[in-house]
Design a protein around this motif. Structure first.
Motif, PDB file in Angstrom:
ATOM      1  N   ASP A 108       0.806  -1.271   0.014  1.00  0.00           N
ATOM      2  CA  ASP A 108      -0.068  -0.087   0.015  1.00  0.00           C
ATOM      3  C   ASP A 108       0.984   1.005   0.058  1.00  0.00           C
ATOM      4  OD1 ASP A 108      -2.490  -1.439   0.019  1.00  0.00           O
ATOM      5  OD2 ASP A 108      -2.198  -1.672   2.289  1.00  0.00           O
ATOM      6  N   ARG A 132      -3.119  -0.710  -3.106  1.00  0.00           N
ATOM      7  CA  ARG A 132      -3.798   0.291  -2.944  1.00  0.00           C
ATOM      8  C   ARG A 132      -2.796   1.554  -3.042  1.00  0.00           C
ATOM      9  NH1 ARG A 132      -6.913  -3.142  -3.450  1.00  0.00           N
ATOM     10  NH2 ARG A 132      -8.902  -3.285  -2.126  1.00  0.00           N
ATOM     11  N   ALA A 241      -4.121  -0.373  -9.492  1.00  0.00           N
ATOM     12  CA  ALA A 241      -4.461  -0.196  -8.144  1.00  0.00           C
ATOM     13  C   ALA A 241      -5.877   0.837  -7.849  1.00  0.00           C
ATOM     14  CB  ALA A 241      -3.183   0.174  -7.415  1.00  0.00           C
ATOM     15  N   LEU A 304      -7.760   1.687   2.747  1.00  0.00           N
ATOM     16  CA  LEU A 304      -7.167   0.350   2.550  1.00  0.00           C
ATOM     17  C   LEU A 304      -7.867  -0.925   3.106  1.00  0.00           C
ATOM     18  CD1 LEU A 304      -3.539   1.331   3.759  1.00  0.00           C
ATOM     19  CD2 LEU A 304      -4.696   1.582   1.705  1.00  0.00           C
TER      20      LEU A 304
END
Length: 307
Positions: A108, A132, A241, A304
């Motif tokens: 992330d 993400r 993403a 997230l």
């Protein structure tokens, strides 16, 4: 002075002729994606401490959080003086950092300002490595035209010469308190206790007691290459993403560019990202992670957790 809730650890990672300084919280996990926090221009990884402190306990449990100092910032200093920096090097540095910390995991990725621009570029270059993506006020730059190239290269050459002559330096300060006042002058929303804490990580004293900003003066040199919007959009179109573009309620673009580049134009560019949401942090300026760390932390946690 501000008292951090979650103390950080530090590491120096051998990477591309440098020893890269990384602050980190937590321990590596095979179940939770590492969270990588990228700072902006003339900033340091410690800038994210307030957001890390604002995360919920449930969020940080079992999660490795990383905040590197970019090359030439903080404690990531080149072995010999640089006279300029190229944007592509940040992509290579990030690539090697992920090789080190997450060779078999998608991460992330969060970036602020310059770090947000790097994060967006990298997510287009290595889409499989990002789970993400969150961009905090990483707007990019106004469009340039090829006709500007001669003037830009001339400016770059002139500033290189100034750097070599030592006339492109950064201001020094007589105390940590003076550094804190400088931070508050730039961002009047910054509370005194946080300014005092940041000053200790944003600058260091020399043997005469003068405090120096932890940044290479060569970062002030203009990029020799023009900003190419078409290239940026091609990179953004390659992002796979889910992406969250976070803005502060203060319109930084209007303040900086005086109509040369607007939020409307930025939002138009964001349409190139196939899965992108926009969120606004109220009562915040460009340093929104300082102004409203709890709001920024909540946005990160919520995004997230998205399935």
């Amino acid at each position: 002075m501000y008292q951090s809730i979650r103390p950080f650890q530090t590491a120096l990672i051998p990477l591309r002729t440098l020893h890269y300084h990384v602050r980190h919280w937590g321990t590596p996990s095979h179940t939770e994606a590492p969270l990588v926090l990228l700072h902006g221009w003339m900033d340091v990884g410690a800038s994210y401490q307030f957001v890390v402190d604002a995360f919920s306990e449930a969020f940080v449990q079992g999660r490795h959080i990383l905040a590197p100092d970019w090359r030439g910032f903080g404690l990531t200093q080149p072995p010999a003086g640089n006279d300029h920096y190229q944007f592509a090097d940040y992509l290579a540095d990030l690539d090697r950092l992920l090789d080190h910390y997450a060779p078999d995991q998608a991460v992330d990725l969060v970036g602020h300002s310059m770090g947000g621009n790097i994060a967006m570029m990298y997510a287009g270059v290595r889409p499989q490595r990002i789970r993400r993506l969150i961009n905090l006020e990483g707007f990019g730059m106004p469009a340039n035209t090829p006709e500007q190239a001669p003037t830009r290269y001339a400016q770059w050459l002139d500033e290189l010469q100034r750097c070599e002559q030592g006339t492109l330096g950064l201001k020094t300060y007589d105390s940590a308190s003076a550094v804190a006042r400088r931070l508050i002058k730039t961002n009047p929303r910054l509370p005194q206790d946080k300014a005092d804490w940041l000053a200790q990580h944003w600058a260091q004293p020399d043997s005469q007691g003068q405090w120096h900003i932890l940044a290479d003066a060569a970062h002030k040199i203009v990029n020799a290459q023009l900003y190419r919007v078409e290239e940026t959009l091609a990179l953004w179109r390659a992002i796979t993403a889910p992406t969250l573009a976070v803005e502060a309620s203060d319109d930084s673009l209007s303040q900086w560019w005086q109509g040369r580049y607007t939020l409307a134009q930025y939002h138009e560019r964001l349409q190139a990202v196939h899965d992108c949401q926009i969120a606004i942090v109220q009562d915040a300026g460009h340093m929104l992670h300082h102004d409203q760390p709890h709001a920024v932390a909540a946005l990160i946690e919520s995004f997230l957790a998205r399935t």
